[in-house]
Design an enzyme around this catalytic site. Structure first.
Site, short mmCIF file in Angstrom:
data_model
loop_
_atom_site.label_atom_id
_atom_site.label_comp_id
_atom_site.label_asym_id
_atom_site.label_seq_id
_atom_site.Cartn_x
_atom_site.Cartn_y
_atom_site.Cartn_z
N TRP A 1 28.37 -26.33 -32.29
CA TRP A 1 28.32 -25.36 -33.39
C TRP A 1 29.38 -24.31 -33.14
CZ3 TRP A 1 26.29 -25.53 -37.98
CH2 TRP A 1 26.15 -24.35 -38.73
N GLU B 1 16.15 -26.06 -39.19
CA GLU B 1 15.43 -24.96 -38.54
C GLU B 1 14.34 -24.36 -39.42
OE1 GLU B 1 18.07 -22.17 -36.65
OE2 GLU B 1 18.79 -23.68 -35.26
N TYR C 1 20.53 -23.39 -27.66
CA TYR C 1 21.52 -22.40 -27.23
C TYR C 1 21.28 -21.94 -25.80
CZ TYR C 1 23.37 -22.46 -31.93
OH TYR C 1 23.97 -22.86 -33.09
N LYS D 1 31.44 -18.85 -33.33
CA LYS D 1 31.19 -20.00 -32.44
C LYS D 1 32.14 -21.16 -32.70
CE LYS D 1 26.37 -18.83 -31.55
NZ LYS D 1 26.10 -17.93 -32.68
N ASN E 1 18.90 -28.11 -32.27
CA ASN E 1 19.83 -26.98 -32.19
C ASN E 1 19.41 -26.14 -30.99
OD1 ASN E 1 20.77 -27.96 -34.59
ND2 ASN E 1 20.06 -26.24 -35.86
N ASP F 1 22.28 -17.63 -41.76
CA ASP F 1 23.44 -17.08 -41.03
C ASP F 1 24.76 -17.62 -41.59
OD1 ASP F 1 24.83 -15.74 -38.95
OD2 ASP F 1 24.87 -17.58 -37.76
N GLU G 1 23.44 -28.68 -32.82
CA GLU G 1 24.06 -27.36 -32.66
C GLU G 1 23.92 -26.97 -31.21
OE1 GLU G 1 22.84 -24.03 -35.08
OE2 GLU G 1 22.79 -25.27 -36.89
N TYR H 1 21.81 -17.71 -26.50
CA TYR H 1 20.70 -16.84 -26.93
C TYR H 1 19.64 -16.71 -25.84
CZ TYR H 1 22.67 -16.95 -31.62
OH TYR H 1 23.50 -16.83 -32.70
#
Ligand code: BDP
Length: 596
Positions: free
Chosen positions: A547, A409, A465, A566, A463, A170, A502, A469
């Site tokens: 992040w 990741e 979210y 972000k 990481n 990404d 993150e 997400y």
């Protein structure tokens, strides 16, 4: 590998500036430049390019910006005869991602891996007078490269098959000669490498590798250039009395001046220790709390190219916001940036370019695509090992580097992840003279119940979210979900420090709302508050790195609005609302002893 410096025995000549440039055939991964031997004579029909910079944003058009395959760089230089009396090296600080170098039409060297330097002795290639240097560079990532990525075949109406990237990391695949190109000289008998390990009592152990015969002597100098200690021999120690320690936000630097025969080299170093002990991350024996960011080397126009003004600006903003650290997500940053971080006292988690080492990320995340066990198929191991070797060789003496990150990741939830990463962990541990802590950064599907690598790492770098997400727009659900994971870690790894490397929410600067909704600046603030409310309660939670530091370029897709948004700062480094929240929050969190 030593950074090229000038000294009484060494010269450095920059080859940066305007070069000739040409795209090879788009999406033809083999390139026609090799079959037509473009390197044998001066390139024809070229455009101007600037070195160092990513090539992608310097001219217009999709064919140009999104070019897949080979590109060609060329410069002509005139060389004085004196240069050839010394050992003459050509050093490319980064050629992203694969490069072949030709001098006056002859193949000189090649390198795979786009974020570390490589060099070649050129005395046998260079003539007195005019010379031509041609560099062919390929930007393709596949399942053997670091970063890793996929390609899929597309058949055009005329039957021609082309390859287009699919499953890339990404961040925009910026490429080219992104860092400096230099010639430098050393005497024929020379200093090859220096390793420095310090203790906080001022003991400095050093190990010097040389080529040729001669005596070695060393002198340590303080920041004002004053002599503070001396020694001799290749592998020995010296003692600096009343040392001034390298501290987060106070980057005091000494210099080790090494003399060997007629060669002289000056290596900067700091006096500090790092260690993970009893659930804490100790710098100089004191428990440190990471406040900072996941970053990118990313800026308008220069792309991922060397941008020293931007480095200084970013560090200035990091100080403004009361941050003390960052991670070099997701590849080694430039040597100039690392040297500046040393001086500014910014703490760095140094990541090798292993991102995208996951062949079914979409499947694991949302059930999209096919489930593949990455470790049965992927062929990144040789390149991954080389990437770690080159990273440690380059950055081993930096006091700013307090931890290595071996990958971001990768498929750490799949069977086989432990074996793959254990080998890399052992390699990094063996290579690093300072034996720094080592981590492997994991994604949201690598949980206490299934993560294969949690037992290997010194620090759990997560990481996550929650509220983006997952639980998208439903911040009230964050508490239960995040708490359940954190409790899982407390049970599985009770004494292991945890850093959120993150967490974040895409936020378009200027979008506001009285009820915080996704993408608004208010939502970004509420998102972080919801996460912090849970994280603060865990004694082994020792760091927060939102992040991302700034918005950055990505490839196109329905999840990206002219890039990843972000950032706590915009791409041109203006603070979003959340920057003020962090400035206030971090003003109350000290660097040391926050978690007792
Ligand atoms: C993580 C990746 C990072 C992405 C981020 C995001 O490590 O490179 O940019 O998510 O989605 O999965 O913003």
């Amino acid at each position: 590998m030593l950074y090229p410096i000038m000294s009484e025995s060494r010269q450095v000549i920059s080859l940066n500036g305007v070069w000739n440039f040409k795209l090879d055939e788009n999406q033809n991964l083999d390139g026609v430049g090799f079959t037509e031997k473009w390197y044998e004579k001066k390139l024809e029909n070229t455009m101007n390019i600037v070195v160092p910079a990513s090539f992608n944003d310097l001219h217009e058009g999709k064919e140009y910006r999104d070019h897949v395959g080979w590109v060609w760089y060329e410069t002509e230089i005139s060389v004085h005869k004196n240069l050839l009396e010394e050992r003459l090296m050509l050093r490319l600080d980064a050629a992203t991602h694969t490069a072949k170098v030709y001098i006056n039409g002859k193949f000189a060297t090649e390198h795979k891996g786009g974020f570390v330097p490589f060099e070649v002795q050129v005395n046998d290639f260079i003539n007195v007078g005019k010379n031509r240097i041609t560099v062919a560079i390929n930007n393709v990532l596949d399942w053997t490269t670091i970063p890793a990525g996929g390609y899929k075949d597309i058949t055009l109406p005329d039957g021609k098959v082309i390859k287009i990237p699919s499953g890339m990391p990404d961040f925009f695949n910026y490429a080219g000669l992104q860092r400096s190109v230099r010639l430098y000289t050393t005497p024929k008998e020379y200093i090859k490498d220096i390793e420095i390990v310090s203790q906080i009592d001022g003991t400095i152990n050093y190990n010097i590798r040389t080529e040729g015969k001669g005596d070695i002597s060393v002198e340590a100098l303080d920041e004002s250039g004053k002599f503070v200690a001396k020694g001799s021999g290749a592998n020995s120690s010296i003692k600096v009395d009343n040392p001034i320690l390298w501290q987060p936000c106070e980057g005091y630097m000494y210099t080790l001046k090494v003399a060997f025969g007629s060669d002289v080299y000056e290596e900067p170093f700091g006096i500090r220790t790092v260690e993970v002990k009893d659930g804490k991350f100790l710098i100089n024996n004191k428990p440190f709390y990471f406040k900072g960011f996941g970053k990118h080397e990313d800026a308008p126009v220069s792309g991922r190219g060397l941008n020293e003004a931007m480095y200084l600006k970013d560090f200035s903003l990091m100080k403004w916001i009361n941050a003390n650290s960052f991670r070099t997500s997701h590849y080694p940053y430039s040597e100039e940036l690392m040297r500046l971080a040393d001086k500014e006292g910014i703490v760095v988690i140094d990541e090798c370019a292993a991102v995208g080492v996951h062949m079914s990320f979409g499947f694991s995340l949302i059930g999209g695509g096919e489930k593949i066990n990455t470790w049965e198929k992927i062929q990144t191991m040789p390149q991954h090992k080389q990437a770690i070797e080159e990273l440690v060789a380059r950055d081993k003496n930096h006091p700013c580097v307090v931890m290595w990150s071996l990958s971001n990741e990768s498929a750490t939830e799949d069977e086989g992840a432990k074996e793959y990463h254990q080998e890399l962990f052992n390699l990094a541990r063996k290579l690093d003279p300072q034996k720094r802590p080592i981590t492997i950064v994991t994604h949201m599907m690598s949980m206490p119940s299934n993560c294969q690598i949690a037992d290997i790492v010194d620090v759990l770098c997560l990481n996550r979210y929650y509220g983006w997400y997952v639980q998208s727009g439903e911040l009230w659900q964050v508490e239960a979900a995040l708490k359940s994971e954190m409790d899982g870690w407390s049970k599985r790894c009770p004494n292991k420090p945890i850093i959120f490397t993150e967490y974040g929410a895409d936020t378009v600067a200027g979008f506001h709302d009285s009820t915080p909704v996704m993408f608004s600046e208010e939502y970004q603030v509420e998102y972080y508050k919801a996460n912090h409310a849970v994280l603060e309660k865990y004694p082994t939670f020792i760091g927060e790195q939102p992040w991302n530091f700034a918005d950055f370029a990505t490839s196109q897709g329905i999840f990206r609005v002219q890039g990843n948004k972000k950032g706590v700062f915009t791409r041109d480094r203006k603070p979003k609302l959340v920057a003020h929240y962090f400035k206030e929050r971090w003003s109350k969190i000290p660097n040391f002893d926050y978690k007792k």
